[in-house]
Design a protein around this motif. Sequence first.
Motif, short mmCIF file in Angstrom:
data_model
loop_
_atom_site.label_atom_id
_atom_site.label_comp_id
_atom_site.label_asym_id
_atom_site.label_seq_id
_atom_site.Cartn_x
_atom_site.Cartn_y
_atom_site.Cartn_z
N VAL A 173 13.89 -22.01 -52.27
CA VAL A 173 12.97 -20.77 -53.62
C VAL A 173 11.41 -21.91 -53.90
O VAL A 173 11.87 -22.57 -54.57
N LEU A 174 10.58 -21.34 -53.97
CA LEU A 174 9.25 -21.64 -54.41
C LEU A 174 9.05 -21.42 -56.09
O LEU A 174 9.38 -19.89 -56.09
N CYS A 175 8.76 -22.60 -56.08
CA CYS A 175 8.50 -22.09 -58.31
C CYS A 175 7.40 -22.08 -58.36
O CYS A 175 6.76 -22.96 -58.23
N VAL A 176 6.72 -21.12 -58.90
CA VAL A 176 5.65 -21.11 -59.50
C VAL A 176 5.37 -21.23 -61.07
O VAL A 176 5.75 -20.09 -61.02
N ILE A 177 4.90 -21.55 -61.41
CA ILE A 177 4.44 -22.00 -63.09
C ILE A 177 2.81 -22.06 -63.78
O ILE A 177 2.16 -22.69 -63.03
N SER A 178 3.21 -21.29 -64.62
CA SER A 178 1.49 -21.24 -65.36
C SER A 178 2.37 -21.70 -67.45
O SER A 178 3.63 -21.17 -67.36
N ASN A 179 1.81 -22.40 -67.10
CA ASN A 179 2.17 -22.89 -68.93
C ASN A 179 0.90 -22.84 -69.83
O ASN A 179 0.18 -23.59 -69.56
N CYS A 180 2.12 -21.68 -70.22
CA CYS A 180 0.77 -20.37 -70.44
C CYS A 180 -0.22 -21.03 -71.74
O CYS A 180 0.09 -21.83 -72.34
N PRO A 181 -1.67 -20.92 -71.34
CA PRO A 181 -2.93 -21.19 -71.62
C PRO A 181 -2.91 -20.23 -73.38
O PRO A 181 -4.46 -20.92 -74.06
N GLN A 182 -2.14 -19.28 -73.16
CA GLN A 182 -2.20 -18.15 -74.43
C GLN A 182 -2.39 -18.87 -75.71
O GLN A 182 -1.59 -19.70 -76.40
N ILE A 183 -3.92 -18.44 -76.16
CA ILE A 183 -4.37 -19.29 -78.01
C ILE A 183 -3.97 -18.03 -78.70
O ILE A 183 -4.87 -18.49 -79.98
N ASN A 184 -4.28 -16.65 -78.46
CA ASN A 184 -4.55 -15.33 -79.54
C ASN A 184 -3.04 -14.80 -80.25
O ASN A 184 -3.07 -14.46 -81.08
N ASN A 185 -2.17 -15.69 -79.46
CA ASN A 185 -1.06 -15.16 -80.51
C ASN A 185 -0.01 -15.68 -80.26
O ASN A 185 -0.25 -16.59 -79.89
N PRO A 186 1.28 -15.15 -80.98
CA PRO A 186 2.62 -16.80 -81.87
C PRO A 186 3.06 -17.31 -80.33
O PRO A 186 3.96 -17.60 -80.59
N CYS A 187 2.67 -16.40 -79.21
CA CYS A 187 3.96 -17.29 -78.24
C CYS A 187 4.52 -18.10 -77.79
O CYS A 187 4.87 -18.58 -77.25
N ASN A 188 3.19 -18.68 -78.23
CA ASN A 188 3.40 -20.50 -78.06
C ASN A 188 2.97 -21.84 -79.41
O ASN A 188 1.88 -22.39 -79.28
N GLY A 189 3.02 -20.25 -80.30
CA GLY A 189 1.97 -21.45 -81.97
C GLY A 189 0.83 -21.68 -81.69
O GLY A 189 0.95 -22.34 -82.56
N PHE A 190 0.15 -20.48 -80.96
CA PHE A 190 -0.95 -20.77 -80.89
C PHE A 190 -1.74 -22.31 -80.00
O PHE A 190 -2.85 -22.52 -80.62
N ASP A 191 -0.71 -22.92 -79.59
CA ASP A 191 -1.27 -24.49 -79.67
C ASP A 191 0.14 -25.18 -77.99
O ASP A 191 1.07 -25.04 -77.93
N PRO A 192 -0.89 -24.69 -77.14
CA PRO A 192 -0.03 -24.91 -75.99
C PRO A 192 -0.22 -26.38 -75.56
O PRO A 192 -0.31 -27.15 -76.13
N THR A 193 1.35 -26.49 -74.85
CA THR A 193 1.72 -28.28 -75.14
C THR A 193 2.51 -28.59 -73.38
O THR A 193 2.33 -27.51 -73.13
N PRO A 194 2.58 -29.96 -73.87
CA PRO A 194 2.73 -29.88 -71.94
C PRO A 194 3.86 -29.15 -71.90
O PRO A 194 5.17 -29.35 -72.81
#
Length: 201
Positions: A173-194
């Motif tokens: 399989v080919l795995c394609v990732i977007s390490n989410c840059p969202q900063i407007n909702n709490p999906c990543n605590g409003f603070d994208p991290t590595p």
Amino acid sequence: MQNEQQIHDIPANRPWSGLVKKGQTIRIIDSYGQQAIDTIFYAAGDHSERYSSQDTMREQNGAYITRGTKLISSEGRVMLTVVDDTSGRHDTNAGCCSRESNTVRFGHETSYQHACRENFILELSKYGMDKRDIVPNLNFFMNVPISQNGSMTIDDGISSPGDYVEMKAEMDVLCVISNCPQINNPCNGFDPTPIRVVIGE
């Protein structure tokens, strides 16, 4: 013979892709906790066969991804099996963020913000694919409660630093990732991290 590991550290906001061969495992680690990790899988030999959220949910008769879930392709084949999971909550309903959805949900002043859809387009271009090849994705570690009436909300993430999900590839399989840059909702605590991705034998 010592097992070889590939370790990939993916900065906040950035895309990544890599090949996972049949029999190998891929571990996706939420290094700092509360980071949503948007992911799509494609059959390595034929990119027209790709992850199907609908078939995956129907196959397991459940809305969330966790240990034991078989990730099903658009051709009805098992792509990967989740063999370990320290978080227990992964979404495959809410899709990925985009510049367009950001402006609708959060205002036109957010139109300049980079989003997962743009990350996917950038990474897929390396393989001759484009935005038409983006399918409903997995959101590892994203907390999307579903109420009795079917409504969904994006809530605070529940993953802790070092939480991981590990899958065994049942085909190349080919795995394609977007390490989410969202900063407007709490999906990543409003603070994208590595994050870290480990591919092992």
